[in-house]
Design a protein around this motif. Structure first.
Motif, mmCIF file in Angstrom:
data_model
loop_
_atom_site.group_PDB
_atom_site.id
_atom_site.type_symbol
_atom_site.label_atom_id
_atom_site.label_comp_id
_atom_site.label_asym_id
_atom_site.label_seq_id
_atom_site.Cartn_x
_atom_site.Cartn_y
_atom_site.Cartn_z
ATOM 1 N N ASN A 160 4.375 7.692 -20.123
ATOM 2 C CA ASN A 160 4.355 8.005 -18.700
ATOM 3 C C ASN A 160 5.029 6.865 -17.952
ATOM 4 N N ILE A 161 5.835 7.227 -16.976
ATOM 5 C CA ILE A 161 6.547 6.265 -16.145
ATOM 6 C C ILE A 161 5.923 6.304 -14.751
ATOM 7 N N TYR A 162 5.597 5.148 -14.210
ATOM 8 C CA TYR A 162 5.029 5.023 -12.870
ATOM 9 C C TYR A 162 6.058 4.297 -12.010
ATOM 10 N N ILE A 163 6.453 4.936 -10.920
ATOM 11 C CA ILE A 163 7.473 4.347 -10.062
ATOM 12 C C ILE A 163 6.948 4.151 -8.651
ATOM 13 N N GLY A 164 7.570 3.203 -7.962
ATOM 14 C CA GLY A 164 7.228 2.925 -6.573
ATOM 15 C C GLY A 164 8.455 2.408 -5.849
ATOM 16 N N TRP A 165 8.362 2.312 -4.539
ATOM 17 C CA TRP A 165 9.461 1.832 -3.715
ATOM 18 C C TRP A 165 9.284 0.345 -3.448
ATOM 19 N N SER A 166 10.329 -0.419 -3.758
ATOM 20 C CA SER A 166 10.331 -1.842 -3.453
ATOM 21 C C SER A 166 11.038 -2.033 -2.120
ATOM 22 N N ALA A 167 10.277 -2.325 -1.070
ATOM 23 C CA ALA A 167 10.871 -2.586 0.242
ATOM 24 C C ALA A 167 11.708 -3.859 0.187
ATOM 25 N N LYS A 168 11.299 -4.793 -0.634
ATOM 26 C CA LYS A 168 12.021 -6.061 -0.785
ATOM 27 C C LYS A 168 13.402 -5.843 -1.406
ATOM 28 N N ASP A 169 13.470 -5.059 -2.487
ATOM 29 C CA ASP A 169 14.732 -4.827 -3.193
ATOM 30 C C ASP A 169 15.459 -3.564 -2.729
ATOM 31 N N LYS A 170 14.820 -2.785 -1.860
ATOM 32 C CA LYS A 170 15.384 -1.541 -1.328
ATOM 33 C C LYS A 170 15.797 -0.573 -2.438
ATOM 34 N N LYS A 171 14.872 -0.394 -3.418
ATOM 35 C CA LYS A 171 15.141 0.566 -4.487
ATOM 36 C C LYS A 171 13.841 0.967 -5.175
ATOM 37 N N VAL A 172 13.922 2.060 -5.917
ATOM 38 C CA VAL A 172 12.794 2.540 -6.699
ATOM 39 C C VAL A 172 12.756 1.735 -7.990
ATOM 40 N N LYS A 173 11.546 1.306 -8.344
ATOM 41 C CA LYS A 173 11.385 0.512 -9.564
ATOM 42 C C LYS A 173 10.195 1.028 -10.356
ATOM 43 N N ILE A 174 10.234 0.768 -11.648
ATOM 44 C CA ILE A 174 9.100 1.099 -12.517
ATOM 45 C C ILE A 174 8.074 -0.027 -12.384
ATOM 46 N N TYR A 175 6.835 0.357 -12.119
ATOM 47 C CA TYR A 175 5.795 -0.664 -12.042
ATOM 48 C C TYR A 175 4.788 -0.558 -13.182
ATOM 49 N N TYR A 176 4.866 0.543 -13.936
ATOM 50 C CA TYR A 176 3.948 0.701 -15.058
ATOM 51 C C TYR A 176 4.553 1.718 -16.029
ATOM 52 N N LYS A 177 4.426 1.443 -17.315
ATOM 53 C CA LYS A 177 4.934 2.349 -18.354
ATOM 54 C C LYS A 177 3.936 2.340 -19.489
ATOM 55 N N CYS A 178 3.382 3.489 -19.716
ATOM 56 C CA CYS A 178 2.275 3.519 -20.668
ATOM 57 C C CYS A 178 2.115 4.861 -21.330
ATOM 58 N N LYS B 261 0.809 -1.224 0.000
ATOM 59 C CA LYS B 261 0.000 0.000 0.000
ATOM 60 C C LYS B 261 0.845 1.278 0.000
ATOM 61 N N LEU B 262 2.112 1.155 -0.463
ATOM 62 C CA LEU B 262 2.964 2.333 -0.573
ATOM 63 C C LEU B 262 2.499 3.204 -1.733
ATOM 64 N N ASN B 263 2.845 4.460 -1.667
ATOM 65 C CA ASN B 263 2.457 5.408 -2.700
ATOM 66 C C ASN B 263 3.329 5.264 -3.939
ATOM 67 N N GLY B 264 2.816 5.765 -5.037
ATOM 68 C CA GLY B 264 3.554 5.775 -6.292
ATOM 69 C C GLY B 264 3.650 7.190 -6.822
ATOM 70 N N PHE B 265 4.392 7.322 -7.889
ATOM 71 C CA PHE B 265 4.554 8.619 -8.532
ATOM 72 C C PHE B 265 4.665 8.393 -10.030
ATOM 73 N N SER B 266 4.062 9.293 -10.801
ATOM 74 C CA SER B 266 4.160 9.184 -12.253
ATOM 75 C C SER B 266 4.708 10.477 -12.839
ATOM 76 N N TYR B 267 5.438 10.325 -13.930
ATOM 77 C CA TYR B 267 5.934 11.487 -14.668
ATOM 78 C C TYR B 267 6.032 11.091 -16.128
ATOM 79 N N ARG B 268 6.094 12.095 -16.992
ATOM 80 C CA ARG B 268 6.155 11.791 -18.412
ATOM 81 C C ARG B 268 7.530 12.117 -18.972
ATOM 82 N N ILE B 269 7.937 11.264 -19.913
ATOM 83 C CA ILE B 269 9.220 11.484 -20.566
ATOM 84 C C ILE B 269 9.041 11.807 -22.048
ATOM 85 N N ALA B 270 7.808 11.716 -22.513
ATOM 86 C CA ALA B 270 7.467 12.062 -23.895
ATOM 87 C C ALA B 270 5.960 12.242 -23.963
#
Length: 175
Positions: free
Chosen positions: A156-174, A143-152
Motif C-alpha cells: 500500500n502506498i500512502y501519499i500526501g501533499w508537501s506544501a514545502k516542496d509543492k508536490k505529492v510525496k509518499i509518506y508511508y509504504k507498507c 494536518k493535510l489529508n492523505g490518500f492510500s492505494y494498493r499496487i500489489a
C-alpha cells in the motif's frame, strides 16, 4: 433453405460480435472524486480509470488535479502486476475473472478507508515504513489529508501533499 441458414448464422455472429464489443467497452471505466488534499478547504480532483481492451494489457491510471487544473500526481499501475499478486494461477486463465477483478479494483479505489483525514495524526509515529521522516512530520504539522492505494497484494502506498516542496510525496509504504 441454405440462404435461411446463412442468414441465421450471419445474425448469430453479428449478435455475438456486438456483445463482445460491449463487454470490452464496459471494462474501460472511470471514477472521479473531489477531496481536500493540497489544502484543507479547497477540493482537488482524484480520478482513476481502467484503460485497455485485454485484461493482461490493461492499466489503472490514477491522477490528482488541483482546483486550478494543474495535474500534481500521475501513477500508472499495470494490471498484469495486480493480477499476478492477487489471483491464483487457475484464476489467471479466465479473462472474465481478470476483468471483473480489475473492475472491482477501480470501484474499490475511492472507498472511505483510503481517504485519510488527516494523513498523520498527533499520536502516530514514523517507523521503518516511512521513507521520509521529515515529510511525515511536515504532514503531522500541516494536518493535510492523505490518500492510500494498493499496487500489489501486500504493498500500500500512502501519499500526501508537501506544501514545502509543492508536490505529492509518499509518506508511508507498507503491507
Amino acid at each position: 433453405m441454405k440462404f435461411a441458414h446463412s442468414l441465421i448464422l450471419f445474425f448469430a455472429f453479428a449478435i455475438v460480435a456486438c456483445n463482445s464489443k460491449s463487454e470490452k467497452a464496459a471494462q474501460n471505466i472511470q471514477k472521479i472524486k473531489l477531496e481536500a488534499f493540497t489544502d484543507t478547504a479547497q477540493l482537488d480532483t482524484f480520478k482513476v480509470a481502467l484503460l485497455g481492451d485485454e485484461p493482461d494489457e490493461m492499466k489503472i491510471l490514477f491522477t490528482i488535479t488541483t482546483k486550478n487544473g494543474e495535474e500534481i500526481y500521475k501513477k500508472e499501475i499495470a494490471a498484469k502486476e495486480l493480477l499476478k499478486s492477487y489471483l491464483n494461477p487457475t484464476d489467471l486463465k479466465s479473462e472474465d475473472k481478470k476483468a471483473k477483478f480489475l473492475t472491482n479494483e477501480v470501484n474499490f479505489f475511492f472507498d472511505e478507508e483510503h481517504i485519510l483525514i488527516p494523513a498523520v495524526t498527533e499520536q502516530e509515529k514514523p517507523d521503518n515504513n516511512a521513507p521520509d521522516k521529515a515529510f511525515y512530520e511536515e504532514l503531522r504539522a500541516s494536518k493535510l489529508n492523505g490518500f492510500s492505494y494498493r499496487i500489489a497484494n501486500d504493498i500500500n502506498i500512502y501519499i500526501g501533499w508537501s506544501a514545502k516542496d509543492k508536490k505529492v510525496k509518499i509518506y508511508y509504504k507498507c503491507c
